[in-house]
Design an enzyme around this catalytic site. Sequence first.
Site, short mmCIF file in Angstrom:
data_model
loop_
_atom_site.label_atom_id
_atom_site.label_comp_id
_atom_site.label_asym_id
_atom_site.label_seq_id
_atom_site.Cartn_x
_atom_site.Cartn_y
_atom_site.Cartn_z
N ASP A 10 15.53 -62.88 -37.89
CA ASP A 10 15.97 -62.72 -36.51
C ASP A 10 17.36 -62.10 -36.50
OD1 ASP A 10 16.20 -63.32 -33.63
OD2 ASP A 10 17.63 -64.84 -34.31
N ARG A 11 17.72 -61.47 -35.39
CA ARG A 11 19.05 -60.82 -35.34
C ARG A 11 20.11 -61.74 -34.73
NH1 ARG A 11 21.80 -57.68 -31.02
NH2 ARG A 11 22.87 -55.85 -31.82
N ASP A 12 20.00 -61.98 -33.43
CA ASP A 12 21.09 -62.63 -32.70
C ASP A 12 21.17 -64.12 -33.05
OD1 ASP A 12 22.06 -60.42 -30.78
OD2 ASP A 12 19.87 -60.36 -30.60
N HIS A 83 10.35 -55.73 -24.44
CA HIS A 83 9.81 -56.12 -23.13
C HIS A 83 10.56 -57.28 -22.50
CE1 HIS A 83 6.34 -54.50 -25.57
NE2 HIS A 83 6.47 -53.62 -24.59
N CYS A 89 3.70 -59.13 -22.61
CA CYS A 89 3.34 -58.42 -23.83
C CYS A 89 2.89 -59.44 -24.87
CB CYS A 89 4.53 -57.63 -24.36
SG CYS A 89 5.85 -58.67 -25.00
N CYS A 91 4.13 -59.21 -28.02
CA CYS A 91 5.07 -59.16 -29.14
C CYS A 91 6.32 -59.98 -28.94
CB CYS A 91 5.43 -57.71 -29.49
SG CYS A 91 5.94 -56.65 -28.15
N LYS A 93 8.62 -62.91 -29.05
CA LYS A 93 8.62 -64.24 -29.64
C LYS A 93 8.78 -65.26 -28.51
CE LYS A 93 12.18 -63.09 -32.16
NZ LYS A 93 13.34 -63.17 -33.08
N ASP A 118 17.07 -68.71 -35.82
CA ASP A 118 17.99 -69.76 -35.35
C ASP A 118 17.48 -70.52 -34.13
OD1 ASP A 118 18.42 -67.44 -33.66
OD2 ASP A 118 20.19 -68.47 -32.90
MG LIG Z 1 18.31 -65.71 -32.46
ZN LIG Z 2 6.98 -57.23 -26.36
#
Ligand SMILES: [Mg+2]
Ligand SMILES: [Zn+2]
Length: 139
Positions: A10-12, A83, A89, A91, A93, A118
């Site tokens: 994951d990024r953020d 999205h 959608c 995709c 999460k 996280d």
């Molecule tokens: Mg995160």
């Molecule tokens: Zn999506």
Amino acid sequence: MTEIQAVFIDRDGTIGGTGHFIHPCDFQPYAYSKDAIHLLKAQGIPLFACTNQWRISKGQATMDDFYEEFKSDDLDDAFICPHGPDDECTCRKPKPGLLFEAAEKYHLDLSKTMFIGDTGTDMQAADAAGAKKILVRTG
Ligand SMILES: [Mg+2]
Ligand SMILES: [Zn+2]
């Protein structure tokens, strides 16, 4: 030890940032993220970003902005949901669509992949895809 075919990250709140939207131009990985990424890469494990970025749907950033950022973080590829929450959608999460997309592209057995995130949302996506999971407390 079981062979790990790929690691999703994951990024953020996981690679860096605050857990909230930060434009790729301003995003700073945590100091230790680069080290962790390079340790995994040294094992020959492909690393894929896996991130919800609904502000792309609002025109506040582009997919390419994010692809560039992840490339500069030395990740091998990125799977991004652009999205909004109401777009229904498959995709975004906690849905597992991004992992299925990666599995198709790289012929992965998702039970041999690991998801590092996280939030519970990340863990639910990992569960739904049958991936192993690691919850970090940075976010
Ligand atoms: Mg995160
Ligand atoms: Zn999506």
